[in-house]
Design an enzyme around this catalytic site. Structure first.
Site, mmCIF file in Angstrom:
data_model
loop_
_atom_site.group_PDB
_atom_site.id
_atom_site.type_symbol
_atom_site.label_atom_id
_atom_site.label_comp_id
_atom_site.label_asym_id
_atom_site.label_seq_id
_atom_site.Cartn_x
_atom_site.Cartn_y
_atom_site.Cartn_z
ATOM 1 N N ASP A 1 48.973 24.650 10.676
ATOM 2 C CA ASP A 1 50.023 24.935 11.650
ATOM 3 C C ASP A 1 51.299 25.280 10.895
ATOM 4 O O ASP A 1 51.507 24.819 9.770
ATOM 5 C CB ASP A 1 50.275 23.724 12.555
ATOM 6 C CG ASP A 1 50.903 24.107 13.889
ATOM 7 O OD1 ASP A 1 50.187 24.107 14.903
ATOM 8 O OD2 ASP A 1 52.111 24.423 13.902
ATOM 9 N N ASP B 1 51.849 30.152 8.186
ATOM 10 C CA ASP B 1 52.311 31.204 9.087
ATOM 11 C C ASP B 1 51.171 32.197 9.169
ATOM 12 O O ASP B 1 50.901 32.926 8.210
ATOM 13 C CB ASP B 1 53.573 31.863 8.524
ATOM 14 C CG ASP B 1 54.069 33.023 9.384
ATOM 15 O OD1 ASP B 1 53.377 33.402 10.356
ATOM 16 O OD2 ASP B 1 55.140 33.573 9.067
ATOM 17 N N TYR C 1 52.070 39.788 25.626
ATOM 18 C CA TYR C 1 51.020 38.773 25.528
ATOM 19 C C TYR C 1 49.694 39.316 26.046
ATOM 20 O O TYR C 1 48.645 39.138 25.426
ATOM 21 C CB TYR C 1 51.424 37.535 26.322
ATOM 22 C CG TYR C 1 50.441 36.392 26.236
ATOM 23 C CD1 TYR C 1 50.498 35.476 25.195
ATOM 24 C CD2 TYR C 1 49.455 36.209 27.212
ATOM 25 C CE1 TYR C 1 49.612 34.419 25.116
ATOM 26 C CE2 TYR C 1 48.556 35.168 27.140
ATOM 27 C CZ TYR C 1 48.638 34.263 26.096
ATOM 28 O OH TYR C 1 47.741 33.227 26.017
ATOM 29 N N LYS D 1 46.315 39.742 23.684
ATOM 30 C CA LYS D 1 45.072 39.025 23.938
ATOM 31 C C LYS D 1 43.925 39.981 24.278
ATOM 32 O O LYS D 1 42.762 39.686 23.976
ATOM 33 C CB LYS D 1 45.274 37.998 25.058
ATOM 34 C CG LYS D 1 46.193 36.837 24.650
ATOM 35 C CD LYS D 1 45.644 36.059 23.458
ATOM 36 C CE LYS D 1 46.464 34.811 23.168
ATOM 37 N NZ LYS D 1 45.917 34.021 22.044
#
Length: 252
Positions: free
Chosen positions: A36, A62, A155, A159
């Site tokens: 993370d 990252d 977004y 996706k």
């Protein structure tokens, strides 16, 4: 133990779906690299896994940075000797901006994490998987990757890209013992909303009719259990697939 002695990396694992996947995998015998950008959060998850009798290490990553991703994969190999499973979970939301209101910097940030991060992690993991002729990649997409009214344009597009990448990767390496699948969750109790800074009122308003059809919000562990199946040998013939886990939201 469905993942006994398997080595897994889970990105975005300091909280939410990623955390649940890391914990479920560890419970099922996997050695887990908790990745993370929030290192204290990742370390907390890894410590909790170890306290429960599991095996885990944390790494700050990252996922949009090539060197960070390479270091993450190297850590898994140096710590545990190999890599068997990669879960590309790290992601951020947009602010429900429609195409006419997109800020280029925000568009690029969403794509760099949601789409580029999946590519970079997969590309690096495939070096190991192709050599050993076995491996599983699990990409956390979204119901927004299948429909147009669950988020903003950035977004949604990112996706959709993840789903296309998943299908292509699954097909390309199908003869090499490598599987690549995606999960498209509906609404889940996570802190991804923290990545949203200024909601676009027009965009949010346009998505509300679809949002109102959502039967319920999932617990992260419900998505983690789907990932467990895809990571296990039970899913040996599941490849290039997109599993929708949305409580029936998309059935309306």
């Amino acid at each position: 133990m469905r993942l006994e002695d398997k080595v897994a990396i889970v990105t975005g694992a300091a909280s939410g779906i990623g955390r649940a996947i890391a914990e479920v995998f560890a419970e099922q015998g996997a050695k887990v690299v908790v990745s993370d950008i929030n290192l204290p959060g990742a370390e907390n998850v890894a410590a909790g896994i170890r306290e429960a009798g599991g095996n885990a290490v944390a790494v700050k990553t990252d996922v949009a940075d090539t060197e960070d991703v390479a270091a993450m994969i190297s850590l898994a190999v140096n710590e545990y000797g190999t890599l068997d499973i990669l879960v590309n979970n790290a992601g951020v939301m947009d602010n429900f901006e429609p195409a006419g209101d997109i800020d280029e910097a925000k568009w690029e940030r969403v794509f760099s994490i949601n789409a580029n991060g999946v590519m970079l992690g997969s590309r690096e993991a495939l070096k190991i998987f192709r050599e050993k002729k076995k491996g599983a990649i699990i990409n956390i997409a979204s119901i927004g990757g299948l429909y147009g009214a669950r988020a903003g344009a950035a977004y949604t597009a990112s996706k959709h890209a993840v789903i296309g990448f998943t299908k292509n990767t699954g097909f390309m390496y199908a003869n090499e013992g490598i599987r690549c699948n995606a999960i498209s969750p509906g609404a889940v109790e996570t802190n991804i909303g923290a990545s949203m800074t200024a909601i676009n009122e027009f965009g949010m308003g346009r998505t509300q009719p679809g949002m109102a059809l959502n039967p319920r919000i999932a617990k992260p562990v419900e998505i983690a259990n789907v990932a467990l199946f895809l990571a296990s040998d039970e899913a040996s013939f599941v490849n290039g697939a997109v599993i929708v886990a949305d409580g029936g939201w998309s059935a309306y």
